[in-house]
Write a protein that holds these residues in place. Structure first.
Motif, PDB file in Angstrom:
ATOM      1  N   SER A 149       0.826  -1.213   0.000  1.00  0.00           N
ATOM      2  CA  SER A 149       0.000   0.000   0.000  1.00  0.00           C
ATOM      3  C   SER A 149       0.855   1.255   0.000  1.00  0.00           C
ATOM      4  O   SER A 149       0.522   2.243  -0.660  1.00  0.00           O
ATOM      5  N   ASP A 209      -5.826  -1.286  -4.938  1.00  0.00           N
ATOM      6  CA  ASP A 209      -5.197  -1.840  -3.737  1.00  0.00           C
ATOM      7  C   ASP A 209      -6.153  -2.824  -3.077  1.00  0.00           C
ATOM      8  O   ASP A 209      -7.090  -2.432  -2.401  1.00  0.00           O
ATOM      9  N   GLU A 210      -5.935  -4.084  -3.326  1.00  0.00           N
ATOM     10  CA  GLU A 210      -6.792  -5.156  -2.821  1.00  0.00           C
ATOM     11  C   GLU A 210      -8.279  -4.824  -3.024  1.00  0.00           C
ATOM     12  O   GLU A 210      -9.038  -4.748  -2.056  1.00  0.00           O
TER      13      GLU A 210
HETATM   14 MG   LIG Z   1      -2.246  -2.576   2.132  1.00  0.00          MG
END
Ligand SMILES: [Mg+2]
Ligand SMILES: Nc1ncnc2c1ncn2[C@@H]1O[C@H](COP(=O)(O)OP(=O)(O)OP(=O)(O)O)[C@@H](O)[C@H]1O
Lengths: 329, 305
Positions: A51, A182-183
């Motif tokens: 991240s 991000d995910e």
């Molecule tokens: Mg993360």
């Protein structure tokens, strides 16, 4: 393998957090590039710096964090030295981002329409009416039924999957060249996950948007990625294309990751799963950062840090096992 | 919304009943006011005669019953001092108090919003520490002390503002600052801590990732969210504001409800005390209701139920 010019070139990125407990080198010399229309996945355990890498690219690292070293080139422009105003013009326009938590990523006090048309108005300089039309079109495009109704709804009435669709609509509303996800599906049900990934893939293809996909799910990697970067403790430990990653992984950590995914248990070396946990910044081991958990660790691994080395065309590994082989040849 | 309001208003009835009981009990316990009403040389017989005439010799329950009967008709009894009905006297003073309260609230808001937001966005900077420290001092300063200091400096020494009384804007400024300072300090602290929390929310990051200017991120996306707890807590502090108003009005001879109440307490003019306390209670309740409404307008997640 796709070719094309690199639109994003991350080169030796270092992002540190200077906290009361000392300096945390969350991202410590990460390099990779993303080409036009290509999907690059970053995988790694929690805390490996995925991240922070993506937020560094977005220019959204807040104090006490800072990009300390390295360059981020987007279409040849160096983002690390870009002025605030120019950065804002890129953000949400040429580079857009989708976050992990669809439930909390939308502002609860504003309607979907308000939040969606906000970036359209900002970047495309259109009036309210046009922005509304475009927003509703975008909502339909991401498969939201009754788009007009959703436009004037508040986020809390929508399900997680619907909210993530809204986030995708928002991210893609200005046709970005790069989408950082991000995910994007971690917080969603399995069935919804597949739908969202499918949607991202389809829309990215339509506009030849490149995707930087962050995940720790190798199933998602297999489904989506062209290339893969494996991160461990703020560093890239392996960088290759998706076929090679699954057929010929080199780094013991990558192998461990693959082995802890049920689908791939028949790969040659047997590593039941990786024992231990990611080292905390204050207890970073000497030498290779993976050595305490590595079944192949030798003397050199505990004293000296390996470099990221190209072991085959387009296949880079940071591991002493492969340094030795090269030396032997 | 109307249903919700109606429900809330109905809920006030028991609250008002309890308040009336407490107020009456306190007055009852405070003792016989007759002695103060008569000249000093009045005979014991005179005192007794007046006590009986006023029904003050009756048992508690009887007196309370009579009091409640009058009260539902809006009759708080006659002021001993002014010899007229208490309620009109109180209501006559109300505008002055509302004016002072509104002015100090405006001052508080003008100071607290930018200061609170600004120190939250620069958390732990030296400017933030200065603002936070200032808020602590502002909160700690007693109203009477601040009022007197302001009078000494701006009225007596500099002669910029009148020392006391009501009339022009110039009369209003010093009392409003006196009363507003504590409120501003508390509000600054609230807004800051609320903003600090909100600024780390995911949707604020989303707003930034859209390329919005920092100003919009802070004032559109974060500030409105941060107001939700601020509104609630500020309304709950209306009673503190009223307490401050009592003192401020006395210091500045501001002809408001507070001044009237304090005089009435000193002269044991119980009808006025009761009418004032009751009016203040209704004001506080009304402020809480207002906060509830604002809260609901701010937050679409709350349903009227
Ligand atoms: Mg993360
Ligand atoms: N604001 C911050 N202050 C201090 N340290 C931070 C901050 N943000 C991130 N870090 C540290 O940076 C490291 C990497 O965090 P990051 O969020 O990039 O991990 P991640 O790979 O995305 O993990 P996950 O899979 O859990 O999302 C962690 O050790 C974390 O503690």
């Amino acid at each position: 393998m796709k070719t094309g010019t690199a639109i994003l070139d991350v080169d030796d990125l270092h992002t540190y957090f200077r906290t009361e407990h000392g300096v945390i080198p969350s991202v410590n010399g990460v390099s990779f590039e993303v080409r036009e229309g290509e999907t690059l996945a970053i995988v790694g355990e929690s805390g490996s710096g995925k991240s922070v890498t993506s937020l560094s690219i977005m220019g959204l690292i807040d104090s006490p964090g800072k990009v300390e070293k390295g360059n981020i080139l987007f279409e040849g422009k160096n983002l690390t030295t870009l002025g605030k105003k120019d950065y804002r013009k890129l953000r949400g326009n040429e580079i857009a981002m989708i976050f992990q938590e669809p439930l909390s990523s939308l502002n609860p006090l504003f309607t979907i329409g308000n939040q969606l048309s906000e970036s359209i108005k900002l970047h495309q300089k259109v009036d309210k009416k046009t922005a509304r039309v475009k927003s509703i079109e975008m909502l339909r495009h991401v498969g939201i039924p009754r788009a007009e109704k959703v436009f004037s709804s508040f986020p809390h009435v929508l399900s997680g999957g619907m909210r993530q669709r809204v986030m995708i609509a928002m991210a893609l509303s200005c046709n970005p060249k790069l989408l950082i996800a991000d995910e994007p599906t971690t917080a969603l049900d399995v069935t919804i996950q597949a739908q969202i990934l499918e949607l991202m893939k389809k829309l990215a293809k339509e506009n030849s948007t490149a995707i930087l996909l962050i995940t720790h799910d190798l199933g998602v990697v297999a489904e989506m990625a062209d290339k893969v970067v494996v991160m461990y403790a703020g560093q890239v430990v392996e960088h290759t294309d998706v076929y090679t990653l699954f057929s010929n992984p080199k780094h013991p950590y990558t192998k461990g990751l693959l082995n802890s995914t049920p689908k791939f248990h028949e790969t040659e070396e047997v590593l039941a799963s990786i024992t231990g946990t990611v080292p905390t910044p204050s207890k970073m081991p000497k030498g290779c950062k993976f050595n305490p958990r590595c079944p192949f660790a030798t003397e050199v691994c505990t004293t000296q840090e390996p470099v990221l080395r190209e072991v085959a065309d387009g296949h880079k590994v940071r591991c002493w096992l492969y340094e030795e082989k090269e030396d032997a040849i | 919304m109307i249903k919700f309001l109606l429900k809330r208003v109905l809920e006030f009835i028991p609250v008002l009943l309890i308040i009336s009981f407490i107020v009456f009990s306190l007055v009852f316990v405070a003792g016989n006011p007759v002695a103060l009403m008569l000249p000093e040389d009045a005979s014991q017989e005179d005192i007794e005669r007046l006590t009986v005439a006023l029904g003050l010799d009756q048992p508690f329950i009887v007196q309370y019953g009579k009091y409640m009967l009058d009260l539902v008709q809006g009759d708080f009894g006659k002021s001993f001092r002014y010899n007229t009905d208490a309620l009109p006297l109180v209501l006559e003073r109300l505008p002055a108090t509302l004016e002072l309260a509104a002015a100090s609230m405006i001052i508080a808001i003008i100071i607290a919003i930018p200061l609170g937001v600004w120190s939250a966005t620069r958390k732990n900077s030296s400017l933030d520490l200065l603002a936070t420290g200032g808020a602590v001092i502002g909160k700690a300063m007693p109203n009477f002390w601040l009022g007197i200091m302001l009078i000494l400096l701006f009225s007596v020494t500099l002669g910029w503002f009148p020392v006391s009384g009501r009339g022009t804007i110039a009369h209003l400024i010093l009392p409003a600052i006196t009363l507003g300072t504590g409120v501003a300090a508390e509000m600054t602290r609230l807004i800051r801590s609320s903003m600090v929390e909100i600024l780390s929310q995911d949707y604020v990051r989303t707003a930034k990732s859209k390329g919005l200017r920092n100003f919009f991120v802070v004032y559109k996306h974060a500030f409105r969210n941060s107001l939700i707890p601020v509104v609630t807590i500020t309304a709950l502090q209306t009673s503190t504001l009223v307490g401050g108003a009592l003192i401020t009005e006395t210091v500045f001879s501001w002809p408001g409800l507070g001044q009237l109440l304090i005089q009435a307490v000193n002269t044991r003019d119980m009808a006025i005390v009761q009418a004032s306390v009751f009016t203040i209670a209704i004001l506080v309740i009304f402020m809480n209701l207002l906060a509830d409404v604002v809260y609901r307008i701010l937050d679409p997640r709350i349903k009227y139920s």
